[in-house]
Design an enzyme around this catalytic site. Structure first.
Site, PDB file in Angstrom:
ATOM      1  N   ASP A   1     -21.475  12.102 -13.413  1.00  0.00           N
ATOM      2  CA  ASP A   1     -22.898  11.782 -13.194  1.00  0.00           C
ATOM      3  C   ASP A   1     -23.087  10.858 -11.983  1.00  0.00           C
ATOM      4  O   ASP A   1     -24.180  10.390 -11.720  1.00  0.00           O
ATOM      5  CB  ASP A   1     -23.495  11.140 -14.453  1.00  0.00           C
ATOM      6  CG  ASP A   1     -22.702   9.902 -14.928  1.00  0.00           C
ATOM      7  OD1 ASP A   1     -21.774   9.470 -14.207  1.00  0.00           O
ATOM      8  OD2 ASP A   1     -23.015   9.385 -16.013  1.00  0.00           O
TER       9      ASP A   1
ATOM     10  N   CYS B   1       0.840  -1.211   0.000  1.00  0.00           N
ATOM     11  CA  CYS B   1       0.000   0.000   0.000  1.00  0.00           C
ATOM     12  C   CYS B   1       0.870   1.254   0.000  1.00  0.00           C
ATOM     13  O   CYS B   1       0.535   2.262  -0.634  1.00  0.00           O
ATOM     14  CB  CYS B   1      -0.900   0.033   1.236  1.00  0.00           C
ATOM     15  SG  CYS B   1      -1.999  -1.372   1.377  1.00  0.00           S
TER      16      CYS B   1
HETATM   17  C1  BEZ Z   1       0.653  -4.782   1.854  1.00  0.00           C
HETATM   18  O1  BEZ Z   1       0.142  -3.686   1.613  1.00  0.00           O
HETATM   19  O2  BEZ Z   1       1.865  -4.941   1.761  1.00  0.00           O
HETATM   20  C2  BEZ Z   1      -0.185  -5.955   2.287  1.00  0.00           C
HETATM   21  C3  BEZ Z   1      -1.322  -5.768   3.047  1.00  0.00           C
HETATM   22  C4  BEZ Z   1      -2.069  -6.873   3.454  1.00  0.00           C
HETATM   23  C5  BEZ Z   1      -1.683  -8.144   3.049  1.00  0.00           C
HETATM   24  C6  BEZ Z   1      -0.550  -8.315   2.259  1.00  0.00           C
HETATM   25  C7  BEZ Z   1       0.201  -7.218   1.866  1.00  0.00           C
END
Ligand code: BEZ
Length: 221
Positions: free
Chosen positions: A136, A46
């Site tokens: 929309d 992330c």
């Molecule tokens: C990640 O963002 O690295 C991750 C998050 C949850 C499970 C596996 C990877």
């Protein structure tokens, strides 16, 4: 994504974000929007994804797209995480909000929950969902990725180019199409209409079936 279908008006919601409280439809306003979710704060994949999106934010802006992320943790946690995202990705700024959804209300509303991903307390986490929403407020595209697979945001931009083109022109984009590439005339357009719609012409491709359904044209302006 159990209840949300392409073309549906996406659910409206009120939520806290790193840029304050928002009412989602009002926040979208007259723009298009990309809402993308993350399993949790302070997770490695992330952290790369949010940084990548920030570095591409000018490209989204050029296309009239507002960006908003979602992760289940609270706003204080998001704010701490943003400092890591900036540092790891060498960013001087972070320009889009992250929704806080500790009760998984938005995630449930949008069908983003991943039943297989749990946090340390056993709470279910969101998958990596991407929703492209038009001005929309209708759903134009939804994609779900598992937590272990980071998204390719060049592909998301490519898809947005296709969505925005095909929203107004009677063409469809072929496999691996990119901005400026040739397009297909959509099947519902008869040749007589295509001649008017595409003054630069279109090509009917011969195929063994003899059916004249593969018609290509330059990308319309
Ligand atoms: C990640 O963002 O690295 C991750 C998050 C949850 C499970 C596996 C990877």
């Amino acid at each position: 994504m159990p209840n949300l279908k392409l073309g549906d008006v996406v659910p409206d919601f009120k939520a806290d974000t790193t840029d304050g409280s928002i009412q989602f439809h009002d926040w979208i306003g007259d723009s298009w929007a990309v809402l993308f979710s993350h399993p949790a704060d302070f997770t490695p994949v992330c952290t790369t994804e949010l940084g990548r999106v920030e570095s591409m934010s000018g490209e989204f802006q050029k296309r009239g797209i507002k960006l908003i992320a979602l992760s289940c943790d609270d706003v204080e946690s998001h704010k701490g995480w943003i400092e890591d995202i900036k540092a790891y990705n060498n960013l001087s700024a972070f320009s889009y909000p992250i929704i806080s959804d500790p009760k998984r209300e938005v995630a449930t509303l949008y069908g983003m929950m991943d039943p297989d991903e749990k946090d340390a307390a056993g709470m279910p986490l969101t998958c990596r969902a991407v929703f492209v929403i038009g001005a929309d407020k209708k759903l134009k595209l939804a994609i779900l990725y598992p937590a272990t697979t980071g998204r390719n945001f060049d592909e998301i931009l490519r898809v947005i180019d296709s969505l925005q083109l095909t929203a107004t022109k009677k063409v469809a984009t072929p496999a691996d199409w990119k901005q400026g590439g040739s397009c297909m005339v959509i099947p519902s357009v008869k040749n007589e209409e295509a001649e008017k719609l595409f003054p630069k012409g279109f090509k009917v491709h011969d195929v063994p079936s003899g059916k004249q359904y593969i018609r290509t044209t330059e990308q319309p302006e």
